[in-house]
Write an enzyme that holds these catalytic residues in place. Structure first.
Site, PDB file in Angstrom:
ATOM      1  N   CYS A 101      -1.158  -8.445  10.806  1.00 62.83           N
ATOM      2  CA  CYS A 101      -0.648  -7.150  10.684  1.00 62.83           C
ATOM      3  C   CYS A 101      -0.224  -7.004   9.021  1.00 62.83           C
ATOM      4  CB  CYS A 101       0.758  -7.040  11.476  1.00 62.83           C
ATOM      5  SG  CYS A 101       1.785  -8.333  11.055  1.00 62.83           S
TER       6      CYS A 101
ATOM      7  N   CYS B 188       2.118  -9.875   8.014  1.00 66.45           N
ATOM      8  CA  CYS B 188       1.463 -11.055   7.924  1.00 66.45           C
ATOM      9  C   CYS B 188       0.611 -11.366   6.768  1.00 66.45           C
ATOM     10  CB  CYS B 188       0.426 -11.143   9.233  1.00 66.45           C
ATOM     11  SG  CYS B 188       1.226 -11.173  10.685  1.00 66.45           S
TER      12      CYS B 188
END
Length: 77
Positions: free
Chosen positions: A11, A14
């Site tokens: 994501c 991340c």
């Protein structure tokens, strides 16, 4: 050499944590390796329930938030 692991499905948070971790390691001038762990089963083995998470040398240091480069640097010392 420090092994830095970014636990998350890839994501945006991340990716930002990975960027911050790399910036911190470069600033400290340490030898490091960054591994992005995206497999949910592998993430669960760390006991992480919220991502992104950061592990250093196999130990989870934070979960569920994006650390700043300064915060990551403190964990790498």
């Amino acid at each position: 050499m420090k092994k830095i692991q970014i636990l998350g499905a890839g994501c945006p948070k991340c990716r930002k944590l990975a960027e911050n971790a790399e910036a911190a390691a470069k600033k400290l001038g340490i030898e490091y390796e960054i591994e992005k762990v995206t497999d949910i089963n592998a993430i669960m083995k760390f006991g992480v329930m919220m991502t992104p998470a950061l592990a250093v040398d196999g130990q989870v240091k934070s979960a569920g938030k994006v650390l700043t480069p300064e915060q990551v640097a403190e964990m790498l010392k």
